[in-house]
Enzyme design. Structure first.
Site, mmCIF file in Angstrom:
data_model
loop_
_atom_site.group_PDB
_atom_site.id
_atom_site.type_symbol
_atom_site.label_atom_id
_atom_site.label_comp_id
_atom_site.label_asym_id
_atom_site.label_seq_id
_atom_site.Cartn_x
_atom_site.Cartn_y
_atom_site.Cartn_z
ATOM 1 N N TYR A 117 0.838 -1.196 0.000
ATOM 2 C CA TYR A 117 0.000 0.000 0.000
ATOM 3 C C TYR A 117 0.875 1.248 0.000
ATOM 4 C CZ TYR A 117 1.060 0.168 5.004
ATOM 5 O OH TYR A 117 1.713 0.214 6.208
ATOM 6 N N CYS A 118 0.278 2.358 -0.453
ATOM 7 C CA CYS A 118 0.894 3.679 -0.310
ATOM 8 C C CYS A 118 -0.053 4.520 0.537
ATOM 9 C CB CYS A 118 1.178 4.310 -1.674
ATOM 10 S SG CYS A 118 -0.290 4.609 -2.688
ATOM 11 N N PHE A 119 -0.014 5.825 0.398
ATOM 12 C CA PHE A 119 -0.836 6.639 1.295
ATOM 13 C C PHE A 119 -2.327 6.539 0.973
ATOM 14 C CE2 PHE A 119 -2.749 10.758 2.613
ATOM 15 C CZ PHE A 119 -2.638 10.552 3.973
#
Length: 368
Positions: free
Chosen positions: A94-96
């Site tokens: 995941y990222c932000f």
């Protein structure tokens, strides 16, 4: 290939590995327990891309990102992600926000022959889910609060009751002027995330009620989430009683012997003991204005004598001197007053065995 997921509840209950591709600075500000940070861009690269986005727009920022993360740098990062994916085949990345960064990492991995799913909505959505978990539990779940004088063994009771949430454990602080530990407290967001995941597991277990120790709004410098703190102040209070001498021994165990061992384990024998002694002196000095000059002087002298004896021989008996005075003349009157103010909330009182049995009976799962 496994599909991307937005089942945050299952993600946190299963404890699967999570690959966080945000920049290190973002990760340091707040992360999930056990998540591994292998960023798409380091802090400097992210800063450059952010400036470019603000000045020239998204497409220019994307092009700059590809330019900054290319060649050997790109190959090394793909290799690290691929190694993580092979080591954790059930995990997710995941990222932000679950947007461009995680999509790009996913595509580069796919180009390298590795299919790995991502979390839709990213860190922001998962964080929102955890905040909602605490708020919902505070609003809908029955709670009991364990209170008692200093050294009565409240934390020991929590350890014997499976339906309990150890707020002080999550905050890495024992909740008083003397409560700081050898290791620093976690960042506020990490504290909240770990607490929420713990609450989620307890809700999933089906306990009829959850149990926490009596705490103020702050545990050290960590802030108990407002919804939970307010619920605690209105919940039934279970009062733990213990003889004075037993309380002195428990304080000696936790705040002297235990704290010294923590510092020595962390920093080594000589440096660790010095840091431990400094910590106790700082704690005593922190409450000096409330102790008054004469009483503080007496307690500081007793503490210095006890530390000198402990440094010389390892003997801790002299610490009982300042502990006894501090409990009898400072902490007990303060907590007696607070208890009197909340007498109407007390639904049970007893010693450790009685309180533990009562809590076990009143938190048991339906049908147990």
């Amino acid at each position: 290939m496994r599909p991307d997921t937005s089942d945050f509840r299952e993600l946190f209950l299963s404890g699967v590995a999570m690959l966080d591709v945000r920049a290190p600075l973002e990760f340091a500000r707040g992360a999930f327990p056990g998540a591994v940070n292998l960023p798409l861009m380091d802090d400097a690269e992210r800063h450059e891309v952010g400036l470019c986005y603000a000045q020239k727009g998204q497409q220019a920022a994307i092009e700059l990102g590809h330019e900054l993360v290319s060649g050997q740098r790109k190959a090394a990062r793909i290799a690290a992600w691929a190694e993580f994916a092979r080591a954790h085949p059930d995990g997710y990345l995941y990222c932000f926000r679950g947007g461009l960064r995680s999509q790009l990492v996913q595509q580069w991995l796919r180009d390298a022959g590795v299919d790995y799913p991502r979390v839709s909505g990213g860190y922001k959505a998962m964080r929102g889910f955890l905040i909602e978990t605490i708020d919902t539990a505070a609003a809908t779940q029955p709670w009991f609060v364990v209170g008692g004088l200093t050294g009565s063994g409240k934390t020991d009771v929590l350890a014997d009751v499976p339906a309990s949430i150890d707020l002080e454990g999550h905050a890495r602080h024992r909740g008083s002027a003397f409560g700081r530990r050898a290791l620093p407290q976690p960042p506020q967001i990490d504290f909240e995330n770990a607490l929420a995941i713990d609450v989620l597991h307890h809700l999933d277990a089906g306990w009829r009620a959850l149990v926490v120790e009596d705490e103020g709004r702050f545990i050290g410098s960590r802030d108990v989430p407002q919804a939970l703190s307010q619920r605690m102040q209105a919940s039934p209070l279970v009062w733990l009683e213990a003889p004075f001498n037993a309380r002195v021994e428990r304080v000696l165990r936790d705040y002297v012997q235990g704290l010294a061992a923590e510092f020595i384990d962390t920093k080594g024998s000589a440096e660790g003991f010095a840091a431990y002694a400094t910590r106790l002196r700082e704690a005593m000095a922190a409450i000096a204005p409330r102790l008054g000059g004469a009483r503080y002087g007496k307690l500081a002298a007793l503490l210095d004598q006890a530390l000198a004896r402990q440094a010389e021989s390892g003997e801790v008996a002299l610490h009982r001197g300042w502990i006894e005075v501090l409990l009898r003349d400072y902490y007990d009157p303060m907590y007696d007053y607070q208890r009197a103010q909340r007498e109407a909330r007390i639904v049970f009182r007893g010693d450790r065995d009685a309180v533990t049995d009562w809590l076990l009976a009143h938190t048991a799962r339906q049908g147990e």
